[in-house]
Enzyme design. Structure first.
Site, PDB file in Angstrom:
ATOM      1  N   CYS A  73      80.199  43.121  10.903  1.00  0.00           N
ATOM      2  CA  CYS A  73      80.369  43.032   9.444  1.00  0.00           C
ATOM      3  C   CYS A  73      81.775  42.513   9.165  1.00  0.00           C
ATOM      4  O   CYS A  73      82.743  43.010   9.755  1.00  0.00           O
ATOM      5  CB  CYS A  73      80.171  44.411   8.816  1.00  0.00           C
ATOM      6  SG  CYS A  73      80.326  44.411   7.023  1.00  0.00           S
ATOM      7  N   LEU A  74      81.876  41.561   8.270  1.00  0.00           N
ATOM      8  CA  LEU A  74      83.189  40.989   7.964  1.00  0.00           C
ATOM      9  C   LEU A  74      84.092  42.017   7.277  1.00  0.00           C
ATOM     10  O   LEU A  74      85.305  41.865   7.284  1.00  0.00           O
ATOM     11  CB  LEU A  74      83.025  39.738   7.088  1.00  0.00           C
ATOM     12  CG  LEU A  74      82.263  38.581   7.764  1.00  0.00           C
ATOM     13  CD1 LEU A  74      81.994  37.451   6.761  1.00  0.00           C
ATOM     14  CD2 LEU A  74      83.015  38.053   8.981  1.00  0.00           C
ATOM     15  N   HIS A 118      70.779  43.334   6.217  1.00  0.00           N
ATOM     16  CA  HIS A 118      72.175  43.804   6.245  1.00  0.00           C
ATOM     17  C   HIS A 118      72.845  43.501   4.894  1.00  0.00           C
ATOM     18  O   HIS A 118      73.544  44.354   4.331  1.00  0.00           O
ATOM     19  CB  HIS A 118      72.882  43.093   7.402  1.00  0.00           C
ATOM     20  CG  HIS A 118      74.353  43.333   7.524  1.00  0.00           C
ATOM     21  ND1 HIS A 118      74.926  43.957   8.622  1.00  0.00           N
ATOM     22  CD2 HIS A 118      75.399  43.014   6.707  1.00  0.00           C
ATOM     23  CE1 HIS A 118      76.236  44.017   8.454  1.00  0.00           C
ATOM     24  NE2 HIS A 118      76.558  43.434   7.312  1.00  0.00           N
ATOM     25  N   GLU A 119      72.610  42.282   4.374  1.00  0.00           N
ATOM     26  CA  GLU A 119      73.271  41.886   3.116  1.00  0.00           C
ATOM     27  C   GLU A 119      72.706  42.654   1.920  1.00  0.00           C
ATOM     28  O   GLU A 119      73.464  43.076   1.029  1.00  0.00           O
ATOM     29  CB  GLU A 119      73.138  40.371   2.886  1.00  0.00           C
ATOM     30  CG  GLU A 119      73.748  39.494   3.979  1.00  0.00           C
ATOM     31  CD  GLU A 119      75.163  39.864   4.362  1.00  0.00           C
ATOM     32  OE1 GLU A 119      75.902  40.394   3.520  1.00  0.00           O
ATOM     33  OE2 GLU A 119      75.537  39.652   5.533  1.00  0.00           O
ATOM     34  N   HIS A 178      74.213  45.985   1.594  1.00  0.00           N
ATOM     35  CA  HIS A 178      75.540  45.976   0.939  1.00  0.00           C
ATOM     36  C   HIS A 178      75.393  46.184  -0.574  1.00  0.00           C
ATOM     37  O   HIS A 178      76.233  46.835  -1.204  1.00  0.00           O
ATOM     38  CB  HIS A 178      76.248  44.638   1.163  1.00  0.00           C
ATOM     39  CG  HIS A 178      77.067  44.552   2.426  1.00  0.00           C
ATOM     40  ND1 HIS A 178      78.138  45.377   2.681  1.00  0.00           N
ATOM     41  CD2 HIS A 178      77.004  43.698   3.482  1.00  0.00           C
ATOM     42  CE1 HIS A 178      78.681  45.054   3.853  1.00  0.00           C
ATOM     43  NE2 HIS A 178      78.010  44.041   4.362  1.00  0.00           N
ATOM     44  N   GLN A 216      81.546  42.673  -1.112  1.00  0.00           N
ATOM     45  CA  GLN A 216      82.572  42.425  -0.079  1.00  0.00           C
ATOM     46  C   GLN A 216      83.735  41.599  -0.621  1.00  0.00           C
ATOM     47  O   GLN A 216      84.800  41.550  -0.007  1.00  0.00           O
ATOM     48  CB  GLN A 216      81.954  41.708   1.138  1.00  0.00           C
ATOM     49  CG  GLN A 216      80.958  42.570   1.901  1.00  0.00           C
ATOM     50  CD  GLN A 216      80.373  41.849   3.098  1.00  0.00           C
ATOM     51  OE1 GLN A 216      79.416  41.092   2.957  1.00  0.00           O
ATOM     52  NE2 GLN A 216      80.953  42.043   4.263  1.00  0.00           N
ATOM     53  N   GLY A 218      76.622  35.738   6.820  1.00  0.00           N
ATOM     54  CA  GLY A 218      76.184  36.296   5.549  1.00  0.00           C
ATOM     55  C   GLY A 218      77.379  36.876   4.806  1.00  0.00           C
ATOM     56  O   GLY A 218      78.448  37.069   5.395  1.00  0.00           O
TER      57      GLY A 218
HETATM   58  O1  K1U Z   1      77.821  41.003   5.842  1.00  0.00           O
HETATM   59  C1  K1U Z   1      78.690  40.602   6.585  1.00  0.00           C
HETATM   60  O2  K1U Z   1      79.733  41.220   6.711  1.00  0.00           O
HETATM   61  C2  K1U Z   1      78.503  39.339   7.395  1.00  0.00           C
HETATM   62  C3  K1U Z   1      77.983  39.607   8.788  1.00  0.00           C
HETATM   63  C4  K1U Z   1      76.477  39.433   8.761  1.00  0.00           C
HETATM   64  C5  K1U Z   1      75.686  39.969   9.915  1.00  0.00           C
HETATM   65  C6  K1U Z   1      76.067  39.769  11.221  1.00  0.00           C
HETATM   66  C7  K1U Z   1      75.292  40.258  12.263  1.00  0.00           C
HETATM   67  C8  K1U Z   1      74.143  40.913  11.988  1.00  0.00           C
HETATM   68  C9  K1U Z   1      73.779  41.130  10.694  1.00  0.00           C
HETATM   69  C10 K1U Z   1      74.544  40.638   9.657  1.00  0.00           C
HETATM   70  C11 K1U Z   1      78.628  38.587   9.723  1.00  0.00           C
HETATM   71  O3  K1U Z   1      78.491  37.424   9.551  1.00  0.00           O
HETATM   72  S1  K1U Z   1      79.582  39.197  11.043  1.00  0.00           S
HETATM   73  C12 K1U Z   1      80.050  37.727  11.920  1.00  0.00           C
HETATM   74  C13 K1U Z   1      78.961  37.117  12.734  1.00  0.00           C
HETATM   75  O4  K1U Z   1      77.949  37.750  12.964  1.00  0.00           O
HETATM   76  C14 K1U Z   1      79.100  35.740  13.264  1.00  0.00           C
HETATM   77  C15 K1U Z   1      80.272  35.049  13.163  1.00  0.00           C
HETATM   78  C16 K1U Z   1      80.373  33.756  13.671  1.00  0.00           C
HETATM   79  C17 K1U Z   1      79.305  33.174  14.268  1.00  0.00           C
HETATM   80  C18 K1U Z   1      78.138  33.863  14.390  1.00  0.00           C
HETATM   81  C19 K1U Z   1      78.025  35.140  13.878  1.00  0.00           C
HETATM   82 ZN    ZN Z   2      78.416  43.316   6.255  1.00  0.00          ZN
END
Ligand code: K1U
Ligand code: ZN
Length: 172
Positions: free
Chosen positions: A94-95, A136-137, A140, A50, A45
């Protein structure tokens, strides 16, 4: 075009984003750029703040298995219109807060309304990882991060680590 992902702490990640009133080509381009940025990260996401844009736009694709068909979703003005009483705990990341994960409790099912890339109104019920991710998104867009659900001490520890990381990156 891939965009730069802002790292916490940053005031842009704490602001409430403005609704989309006019679906322009530049907003469609931003959505496409966000999907490219999300897949490259990689992530499931991404929300507009972001990448420094304070507008109510999120993208997501929670299909993790490379053999499954991708399902990229672009949501302008997403809104949770109903939530289940039942909750689910998921270890979120979270990225904008790299390498930090913590368990967050959220409703396990949500119904979400949004405007799609073509300007059509959409409504869908999500569960599992999709429900966690879309909440989560949307958080944000209201300046809320997953660490805001944690106890203050844990949140401060994570924030201090990210301040250090940003200092190191600025020197490099
Ligand atoms: O919002 C963001 O920063 C993105 C975030 C979204 C998220 C992850 C986990 C739970 C709720 C919301 C991410 O994508 S973090 C990276 C991640 O979860 C992932 C990366 C590669 C493969 C699978 C998952
Ligand atoms: Zn996030």
């Amino acid at each position: 075009m891939k965009r730069h992902i802002i790292i916490h702490p940053d005031p842009r990640l704490k602001k409430e984003c403005a609704p989309v009133t006019d679906l322009s080509d530049s907003l469609r381009q931003l959505a496409d750029d966000m999907l490219e940025t999300m897949y490259a990260a990689p992530g499931i996401g991404l929300a507009a703040p972001q990448v420094g844009e304070l507008t109510r736009l999120i993208v997501l694709d929670c299909i993790k298995d490379k053999d499954d068909t991708p399902r990229p979703l672009i949501m302008f003005n997403p809104q949770v219109i109903s939530s289940s009483e039942e909750t689910n705990v998921y270890e979120e990341g979270c990225l904008s807060i790299p390498d930090q994960y913590a368990e967050v409790t959220r409703p396990s099912e949500v119904e979400v309304a949004w405007i799609d890339r073509e300007g059509n109104a959409q409504k869908e019920a999500f569960d599992g990882l999709w429900a966690t991710c879309v909440q989560h998104e949307i958080d944000h867009l209201d300046g809320k991060l997953f660490i805001d659900y944690l106890k203050p001490l844990k949140r401060q520890m994570i924030t201090r680590k990210k301040v250090k990381l940003k200092r190191q990156r600025a020197r490099a």
